[in-house]
Enzyme design. Structure first.
Site, mmCIF file in Angstrom:
data_model
loop_
_atom_site.group_PDB
_atom_site.id
_atom_site.type_symbol
_atom_site.label_atom_id
_atom_site.label_comp_id
_atom_site.label_asym_id
_atom_site.label_seq_id
_atom_site.Cartn_x
_atom_site.Cartn_y
_atom_site.Cartn_z
ATOM 1 N N CYS A 192 32.822 36.178 43.401
ATOM 2 C CA CYS A 192 32.852 36.174 44.867
ATOM 3 C C CYS A 192 31.681 35.389 45.427
ATOM 4 C CB CYS A 192 32.856 37.600 45.389
ATOM 5 S SG CYS A 192 31.608 38.645 44.645
ATOM 6 N N GLU A 236 34.534 43.620 51.312
ATOM 7 C CA GLU A 236 33.828 42.477 50.728
ATOM 8 C C GLU A 236 34.931 41.542 50.262
ATOM 9 O OE1 GLU A 236 32.417 40.354 47.852
ATOM 10 O OE2 GLU A 236 31.873 42.257 46.884
HETATM 11 P P1 NDP Z 1 43.815 41.346 46.291
HETATM 12 O O1 NDP Z 1 43.314 41.415 47.671
HETATM 13 O O2 NDP Z 1 45.240 41.044 46.073
HETATM 14 O O3 NDP Z 1 43.528 42.698 45.513
HETATM 15 C C1 NDP Z 1 42.288 43.359 45.594
HETATM 16 C C2 NDP Z 1 42.502 44.826 45.295
HETATM 17 O O4 NDP Z 1 43.345 45.371 46.291
HETATM 18 C C3 NDP Z 1 43.208 45.076 43.971
HETATM 19 O O5 NDP Z 1 42.714 46.263 43.413
HETATM 20 C C4 NDP Z 1 44.647 45.255 44.383
HETATM 21 O O6 NDP Z 1 45.380 46.016 43.474
HETATM 22 C C5 NDP Z 1 44.468 46.014 45.678
HETATM 23 N N1 NDP Z 1 45.600 45.926 46.561
HETATM 24 C C6 NDP Z 1 46.371 44.869 46.851
HETATM 25 N N2 NDP Z 1 47.305 45.214 47.729
HETATM 26 C C7 NDP Z 1 47.136 46.529 47.993
HETATM 27 C C8 NDP Z 1 47.822 47.468 48.802
HETATM 28 N N3 NDP Z 1 48.850 47.134 49.536
HETATM 29 N N4 NDP Z 1 47.377 48.735 48.818
HETATM 30 C C9 NDP Z 1 46.309 49.121 48.084
HETATM 31 N N5 NDP Z 1 45.646 48.274 47.288
HETATM 32 C C10 NDP Z 1 46.048 46.988 47.248
HETATM 33 O O7 NDP Z 1 42.922 40.367 45.563
HETATM 34 P P2 NDP Z 1 42.990 39.860 44.093
HETATM 35 O O8 NDP Z 1 42.124 40.768 43.289
HETATM 36 O O9 NDP Z 1 44.366 39.624 43.565
HETATM 37 O O10 NDP Z 1 42.365 38.460 44.345
HETATM 38 C C11 NDP Z 1 43.025 37.563 45.205
HETATM 39 C C12 NDP Z 1 42.034 36.702 45.886
HETATM 40 O O11 NDP Z 1 41.033 37.489 46.532
HETATM 41 C C13 NDP Z 1 41.264 35.810 44.972
HETATM 42 O O12 NDP Z 1 41.985 34.720 44.601
HETATM 43 C C14 NDP Z 1 40.065 35.520 45.817
HETATM 44 O O13 NDP Z 1 40.338 34.510 46.712
HETATM 45 C C15 NDP Z 1 39.815 36.796 46.551
HETATM 46 N N6 NDP Z 1 38.797 37.601 45.919
HETATM 47 C C16 NDP Z 1 37.607 37.700 46.504
HETATM 48 C C17 NDP Z 1 36.630 38.411 45.921
HETATM 49 C C18 NDP Z 1 35.329 38.577 46.579
HETATM 50 O O14 NDP Z 1 34.582 39.435 46.172
HETATM 51 N N7 NDP Z 1 35.000 37.787 47.558
HETATM 52 C C19 NDP Z 1 36.787 39.088 44.635
HETATM 53 C C20 NDP Z 1 38.096 38.937 44.100
HETATM 54 C C21 NDP Z 1 39.049 38.248 44.747
HETATM 55 P P3 NDP Z 1 46.463 45.342 42.521
HETATM 56 O O15 NDP Z 1 45.764 44.446 41.622
HETATM 57 O O16 NDP Z 1 47.063 46.501 41.838
HETATM 58 O O17 NDP Z 1 47.419 44.624 43.422
#
Ligand code: NDP
Length: 679
Positions: A297, A258
């Protein structure tokens, strides 16, 4: 101030951060508040613990046992929301924002607890769809059954909803009977940690049902197999990176994503500032731009409005946004808090600048941002930004760049076809809303756009008082969308539970399918009980227990009497010539409802006993007409039993009516409530 040392919960132990520790900052003041790190975790041990402890303990329970467990868990958390609100302020959330996250998450668990008991059997296996008849004589049948996956669900969550994001995945997972390893986004993970600590302390969940990773996932994903699920929420870039993990690919690990979504809201062509829908549209957009400071989101990123209304919408929204008080979420009067981190602020401003390269900024001045409260200069605050896209056909960035904050763009459309084109330019979204009072508009937009969107939300003067909001994913409805939104699906009631189960096509004889599913399957052997089933208590009754009644003749006098008594003098029962002319009937026939009444008369045991009430009747069908002089008899079979309270349960009976030639004339499912004890 002492820093919170955020602990993982692995194999039944709380583990302090170690190794490469990540620092976490308050979104409001910018000060360091916590540390997290997962370098010490043994991920194989966590998987084994889930599979050896959590999975078996959960699978021993029925769906109803697990639903009751969820209810107890939701009740426990509900009584402990205040400390979670306190922590949540540090993420930049106002109390109203925190309620979306915390109360919304708990509410989702309550809904799953209730759906589990109402819509799933009190059993270990879930039948999906109807029985399939695969043979002429009914001795070989098919049924799809869902059973819990024998692995672990890895939940990787986004920063914006540290509680809801966890609970909306956890509730269906646990109801399915699958243990979970939760990995929250680090920047707001202290709220998740506090909530998991409460769940563990409660002792409500069996050991191994939940584990927590505070920090990176190390080699966790490299160790999963096809009995495991990864359920991810976050950016498209991370989703694509994780999905392409060799092990995930090679082992066909289920991956639910998602991710980004350029959600649109359409103002119908029937709406003008004089209709109530105009204010409703402005209200919905304002809420989506400012709730959680636009970090949802499902928030509205693109407003698709008739050309003639573009300026009216900009004016109305700008006036409302000007009154939006931004600042410390704990300060009185604050309507919008901060973004979750300075990184997010940087990201939002960069993305807004990209949008600004092809759209005009019509509201929002970052350089002049009065803040409500003290000591906020290092906080992650941004002003809401409203853009106008003058040429949405030529523009590209606005349709593919998600500024994950209080940023939205107005664009005009010429006609409905154009509106549909613009809606779909988002490349697949979680939700699109349409504010219209015209059912033709709603139909045309549905046909043109539904395939591109996970949810369509229509609202107007008739529904606005009770509508749930463009941005609210409900546990009852599917959350997820095609294309850019990730192609995944969460929630959606029991559908969401089956994402953590395997659907297997099971084929075999009626007796075997009855044994497997715990529900009587037509054609299975009858069991003879020691007494009339209406004299037997809920626990005494056995699946397949049957009584076969004696026959009764249906006479013309019966039909006449029933017709005049009830007023149902339809010609097929009363007029021989007219009935004969009807291709369905040989002549006058008995009323279907008369046959139902005769069935009850044949199978009922009239004395007071454990049967408390008849609560309904399902799937009634008549296969053959019954003529005067025909004989009918009934078989009544215990089909399924479901405990409802501590005193009684629901017994579903399969009722079959036959004529003198042993041809089936009617069939239905009868619902009764039966007591546990004889009074
Ligand atoms: P990320 O994709 O960076 O992170 C989402 C999750 O993935 C976090 O728990 C993060 O952990 C984890 N993650 C990141 N890299 C890895 C990896 N290599 N291995 C395992 N887990 C990983 O998204 P963000 O939460 O930082 O948000 C960034 C952007 O995503 C937002 O600006 C927005 O555009 C979008 N977003 C969209 C959403 C939706 O539902 N449509 C919801 C939230 C965000 P950690 O924090 O520890 O890096």
């Amino acid at each position: 101030m002492t820093l919170m040392q955020l602990e993982s919960f692995a194999a039944g132990q709380w583990v302090a951060p170690s190794g490469k520790v990540r620092k976490i900052y308050s979104a409001v003041t910018g000060e360091e508040i916590a540390e997290a790190g997962s370098d010490k975790l043994d991920f194989q041990q966590m998987i084994d613990f889930a599979k050896q402890k959590g999975g078996p303990a959960l699978r021993k329970m029925t769906f109803h046992d697990r639903a009751r467990m969820l209810k107890a868990l939701a009740t426990y958390l509900n009584d402990r929301r205040d400390p979670l609100y306190e922590l949540s302020y540090k993420t930049g959330a106002t109390l109203a924002d925190s309620k979306i996250d915390i109360d919304g998450g708990i509410g989702t668990v309550f809904v799953y607890a209730s759906k589990g008991r109402r819509e799933m059997p009190d059993a270990h296996i879930y039948p999906d769809g109807d029985l399939e008849i695969l043979s002429r004589n009914g001795t070989f049948l098919g049924q799809h059954y869902c059973t819990p996956l024998l692995g672990v669900a890895v939940h990787i969550n986004a920063f914006n909803f540290p509680v809801w994001g966890m609970l909306e995945k956890l509730a269906p997972t646990l109801l399915a009977g699958v243990p979970a390893i939760v990995k929250p986004a680090t920047s707001t993970s202290y709220v998740t940690e506090a909530c998991v600590k409460m769940m563990v302390e409660s002792g409500i969940l069996p050991e191994g049902a939940i584990q927590l990773v505070m920090g990176g996932t190390g080699d966790l994903l490299d160790r999963l197999d096809c009995q495991d699920v990864v359920s991810f929420t976050g950016s498209a870039a991370t989703a694509s990176y994780l999905k392409s993990n060799d092990n995930i690919q090679k082992n066909g690990v289920r991956f639910i994503a998602e991710q980004d979504s350029l959600n649109a809201s359409v103002l119908g062509p029937d709406v003008t500032p004089k209709t109530p829908e105009f204010d409703l549209f402005v209200k919905e957009v304002l809420r989506e731009m400012t709730a959680k400071a636009g970090q949802k989101c499902t928030a509205i990123r693109r407003m698709v409005v008739p050309d003639a209304q573009v300026q009216n919408v900009i004016d109305a929204l700008s006036a409302k946004l000007a009154k939006n008080v931004i600042g410390d979420p704990t300060a009185e009067g604050t309507r919008m808090g901060a973004l979750a981190s300075l990184d997010q602020k940087k990201d939002v401003l960069e993305k807004a600048a990209e949008i600004g390269s092809e759209c005009e900024l019509v509201f929002g001045d970052q350089n002049n941002l009065p803040l409500n409260g003290e000591g906020l200069e290092n906080g992650a605050f941004v002003a809401p930004m409203l853009f106008h896209c003058k040429d949405p056909d030529k523009a590209t960035i606005v349709h593919c760049t998600e500024a994950f904050g209080p940023v939205a763009t107005v664009m005009g459309y010429r006609d409905l076809g154009h509106a549909i084109e613009l809606m779909n330019k988002g490349g697949g979204s979680l939700v699109a809303s349409v504010i219209t009072h015209d059912a033709d508009v709603a139909r045309e937009l549905t046909m043109g756009a539904a395939a591109w969107h996970g949810r369509l939300y229509f609202n107007n003067r008739d529904s606005m008082k009770e509508s749930t909001g463009h941005g609210s994913p409900l546990p009852h409805m599917v959350h997820g969308g095609p294309g850019r939104a990730g192609g995944g699906e969460e929630l959606g009631g029991v559908r969401g539970v089956t994402h953590y189960m395997q659907r297997t096509a099971v084929q075999g004889s009626p007796d075997l399918l009855t044994g497997i599913g715990g529900t009587y399957v037509k054609g299975a052997r009858f069991k003879e009980g020691p007494a009339h089933p209406f004299t037997r208590t809920f626990h005494e009754l056995e699946i397949g227990e049957t009584i076969q009644t004696k026959s009764r003749t249906v006479t013309l006098e019966d039909i006449e009497h029933f017709a005049h008594f009830t007023g149902d003098t339809f010609y097929a029962h009363m007029d021989e010539e007219a009935a004969e002319a009807n291709p369905f009937f040989p002549g006058r026939v008995a009323h279907g409802y008369l046959l139902l009444s005769f069935a009850a008369g044949l199978f009922v045991q009239p004395d007071p006993g454990p049967v408390l009430a008849n609560t309904g009747l399902n799937s009634l069908s008549f296969q053959k007409p019954v003529s005067p002089g025909d004989e009918v008899r009934v078989t009544l079979t215990v089909k399924r039993k479901t405990k409802r309270t501590d005193e009684y349960g629901e017994v579903r009976w399969h009722v079959n009516m036959f004529n003198q030639d042993d041809e089936q004339v009617a069939e239905y499912e009868l619902l009764t409530m039966v007591a546990f004890e004889r009074t």
